[in-house]
Scaffold this active site. Structure first.
Site, PDB file in Angstrom:
ATOM      1  CE  LYS A 119      -3.417  -2.934   0.555  1.00 29.97           C
ATOM      2  NZ  LYS A 119      -3.863  -3.620  -0.656  1.00 29.97           N
ATOM      3  CD  GLU A 207      -4.562   6.516   3.942  1.00 29.92           C
ATOM      4  OE1 GLU A 207      -4.176   6.077   2.880  1.00 29.92           O
ATOM      5  OE2 GLU A 207      -5.708   6.310   4.389  1.00 29.92           O
ATOM      6  CG  HIS A 242     -11.604  -0.458   9.702  1.00 35.96           C
ATOM      7  ND1 HIS A 242     -11.808   0.882   9.464  1.00 35.96           N
ATOM      8  CD2 HIS A 242     -11.049  -0.537  10.933  1.00 35.96           C
ATOM      9  CE1 HIS A 242     -11.388   1.581  10.505  1.00 35.96           C
ATOM     10  NE2 HIS A 242     -10.932   0.744  11.416  1.00 35.96           N
ATOM     11  NE  ARG A 299      -8.526  -8.613  -3.160  1.00 42.62           N
ATOM     12  CZ  ARG A 299      -9.585  -7.948  -2.697  1.00 42.62           C
ATOM     13  NH1 ARG A 299     -10.747  -8.102  -3.290  1.00 42.62           N
ATOM     14  NH2 ARG A 299      -9.479  -7.129  -1.672  1.00 42.62           N
TER      15      ARG A 299
END
Lengths: 506, 153
Positions: A119, A207, A242, A299
């Site tokens: 990421k 973040e 999440h 994917r």
């Protein structure tokens, strides 16, 4: 360039394995399932033309054992491997090993998986390609103590509330929201521990937590004939821990301008890594229309059916076509009507969404117009703690959003699952929340609606009725009726003559 | 006929009586249909179809979009209510023990972290109290329902 697929090995289990095996059957391609011993009686094993049992007990020894899977692919003469989602689907080393063995990987190149799978690298790649990313910082330190110091320092620059995310993360694992500096270190330790356990990589990045934003993602398809297209967006803002629970297409607040801009950014993201196959570029959409790259999933995704229902494109079928070197078959796309998906989890929504186990003594899904069920289980199956608690996905389509929501309510009311606690009632009550009705959900909706946890809203009269039914069933010995065929009356009551006749139809 | 059930809300006694084909309770009536479903007519006259299945001692009931889990208590059995013990909600592994014996904790404090189905779960104190026993250490595997630690109010 074309390399016709004749036999596809599906390196997955459960619901997505069923979805892919069915697509193979419809495409006229032979299929191979692989399964761990505790999956021997699972539905997906039945749907495959051939099924091979994996040796080993743990997930690492079975569904994650690359060498064993490659040996089975060779032994069965499979010329392609479809990884589904989860498990090995985003493992570049496996995609590489599959290619080296002369087998077609149904998905993008190992290089594209690497660039997007890490990421932190993905953030950097996207920034360089001109795609907006969320303000934040990558933490390169690997060693625990150094990483914690770097996270602490970076937290001051990023500001609170913030989000810690595992660089190798996904599915909500290794992710923590931090609202107060006093929680930072324990959250960072928890995120790193979960990330090391799940991915063998404890690196995290920080973040800014953008509250009030929607999670909106763009489906893309790219083939070897120079075509990269987007198939519009899905909104998946409604999440617990999440993890997405309620997904829809299109996004209720989307405008033509934002869709075009987000679509172009997604296509640019895919082209930046020479993408091939089906993929999803995830964004956060702020209330002012600004959007930021979150990550790309290289994917097929859990929520792909909502895009299929509004575009008419069979995404898994297109994956197989593209992997065979053919051009994708879809022409100009039009978004038609509205589609909603909910994820059926074996979990106790009234107890902090804790996973549940048990026997599916009754599993009666809804039927009727506009209803699709992608399931990995059927009546009589045992839900065990060995795998992810997602049992099935219920998807509806209708000409408009209010009609789709009403169809979902109707379908959830019809859905009967007994023997294992599920989130069906939670999903049903979600459909009545004004934020869901108005399409104004964001990623904090569930926490905001039920800050102290959800509990079912049930009338006194229905509670008494349930007690009466249980007593009545007990007194009359209804447990003696077979659970696999509820129409068959073993004791009491009149026996229908039709049950005893051998009927033949011309 | 008397039955005793244990639900999430505690123990309930249910006295039903028979009238013709119907069973009655609190102004509601219930009939068994030929296909094994049950039909309830509530006090206000509305009709609901229910399904019932027994797994072990537990009756699972689906009625009007709601699912109930009612454990039948055998007549004469001593149904013990939950004590102050904190039990493992799932089979899993103890990742971390956050407290020690004798420690005073307030309601909402995290006492232990479990890992099940690849996710972490916090074991949280329901009330203020003192930790009187810790039965497992980090790294231990636990079965569903075992008492992880004891808390005295």
């Amino acid at each position: 360039m074309a390399n016709k697929l004749t036999k596809v090995l599906v390196a997955n289990r459960g619901e997505i394995a069923c979805r892919i095996l069915r697509a193979c059957s419809e495409a006229g391609i032979a299929s191979v399932a692989i399964y761990a011993s505790n999956d021997a009686k699972s539905l997906f094993v039945e749907l495959a033309d051939e099924a091979v049992q994996l040796s080993g007990d743990t997930i690492a020894q079975t569904y994650l054992d690359q060498q064993q899977i490659l040996r089975i692919a060779a032994a069965t003469g499979s010329d392609a491997i479809h990884p589904g989602f989860g498990f090995l689907s985003e493992r570049a080393d496996f995609a590489q090993a599959v290619g080296d063995a002369g087998i077609q990987w149904v998905g993008p190149s190992p290089a594209a998986i690497t660039q997007m799978g890490d990421k932190m690298t993905a953030r950097i790649t996207m920034r360089n390609a001109g795609v907006p990313v969320i303000p934040g910082e990558e933490i390169e330190e690997v060693e625990e103590e150094a990483a914690l110091i770097a996270i602490e320092e970076a937290s001051h620059r990023v500001g609170y509330p913030l989000l810690l995310k595992a660089s190798s993360g996904g599915g909500g694992k290794g992710m923590r929201a931090v609202h107060d500096p006093s929680e930072l270190i324990s959250s960072a330790q928890g995120a790193r521990r979960e990330a090391i356990a799940a991915f063998g990589d404890g690196r995290v990045y920080i973040e800014r937590l953008l509250t009030g934003s929607k999670h909106v993602e763009i489906q893309i398809l790219a083939d070897r004939h120079g075509r990269t297209i987007h198939l519009g967006e899905r909104e998946c803002s409604v999440q617990r821990r999440h993890q997405k629970v309620f997904e829809e297409a299109p996004c209720a607040t989307m405008t033509v301008q934002i869709r075009a801009a987000m679509g172009s950014a997604a296509v640019a993201a895919a082209q930046a890594v020479d993408y091939e196959g089906a993929g999803t570029v995830e964004f956060l959409l702020a209330p002012n229309g600004e959007f930021f790259f979150l990550e790309m999933n290289t994917r097929i995704q859990v929520e792909h059916p909502v895009t299929e229902l509004v575009t008419g494109v069979d995404l898994v079928r297109e994956q197989l076509r593209i992997a065979a070197g053919e051009p994708m078959s879809c022409g100009d796309l039009m978004i038609r009507g509205h589609s909603i998906e909910v994820r059926l989890y074996a979990e106790d929504a009234a107890n902090n969404f804790l996973p549940a186990i048990g026997k599916l003594a009754v599993f009666t899904p809804p039927e009727g117009p506009g209803v699709r069920l992608d399931t990995g289980v059927r009546e009589g199956d045992e839900v065990t703690p060995n795998y992810d608690p997602m049992l099935a996905k219920l998807i509806v389509w209708a000409p408009s959003r209010p009609e789709a929501l009403q169809r979902m309510r109707r379908a959830l009311d019809e859905f009967v699952v007994l023997g294992t606690t599920t989130n069906i009632r939670f999903l049903r009550e979600l459909c009545d929340q004004s934020e869901v009705i108005n399409g104004t959900t964001d990623t904090t909706t569930i926490d905001r609606l039920w800050p102290n946890g959800w509990s079912p809203n049930v009338s006194q009269s229905i509670q008494s009725a349930a007690l009466l039914v249980a007593s009545c069933a007990e007194v009359n010995g209804l447990q003696r009726r077979t659970s696999s065929n509820s129409n068959q009356v073993i004791s009491d009551g009149p026996v229908s003559p039709f049950h005893t006749l051998n009927r033949r139809f011309p | 006929m008397q039955n005793q059930f244990k639900s999430a809300d505690g123990l309930v006694e249910v006295n039903i009586s028979k009238q013709g084909d119907s069973w009655l309770y609190e102004g509601q009536s219930c009939q068994i249909l030929n296909d094994g479903r049950l039909q309830v007519t509530t006090a206000d006259g509305s009709v609901h179809l229910a399904r019932a299945a027994k797994v072990g001692d537990v009756w699972w009931i689906h009625i009007s979009g709601h699912t109930f889990k009612l454990e039948r208590i055998e007549p004469g059995a001593n149904a013990s209510e939950e004590q102050g013990g904190l039990t493992a909600p799932m089979p899993g592994k103890v990742l971390e023990v956050m407290v020690s014996v004798g420690q005073e904790v307030s309601a909402g404090a995290t006492l232990m972290i479990l890992e099940a189905m690849k996710m972490e779960h916090k074991i949280v104190a329901a009330t203020d109290g003192t930790v009187t026993a810790i039965n497992f250490n980090a790294g231990d595997q636990v079965e569903q329902g075992v008492t992880l630690l004891d808390l005295e109010e």
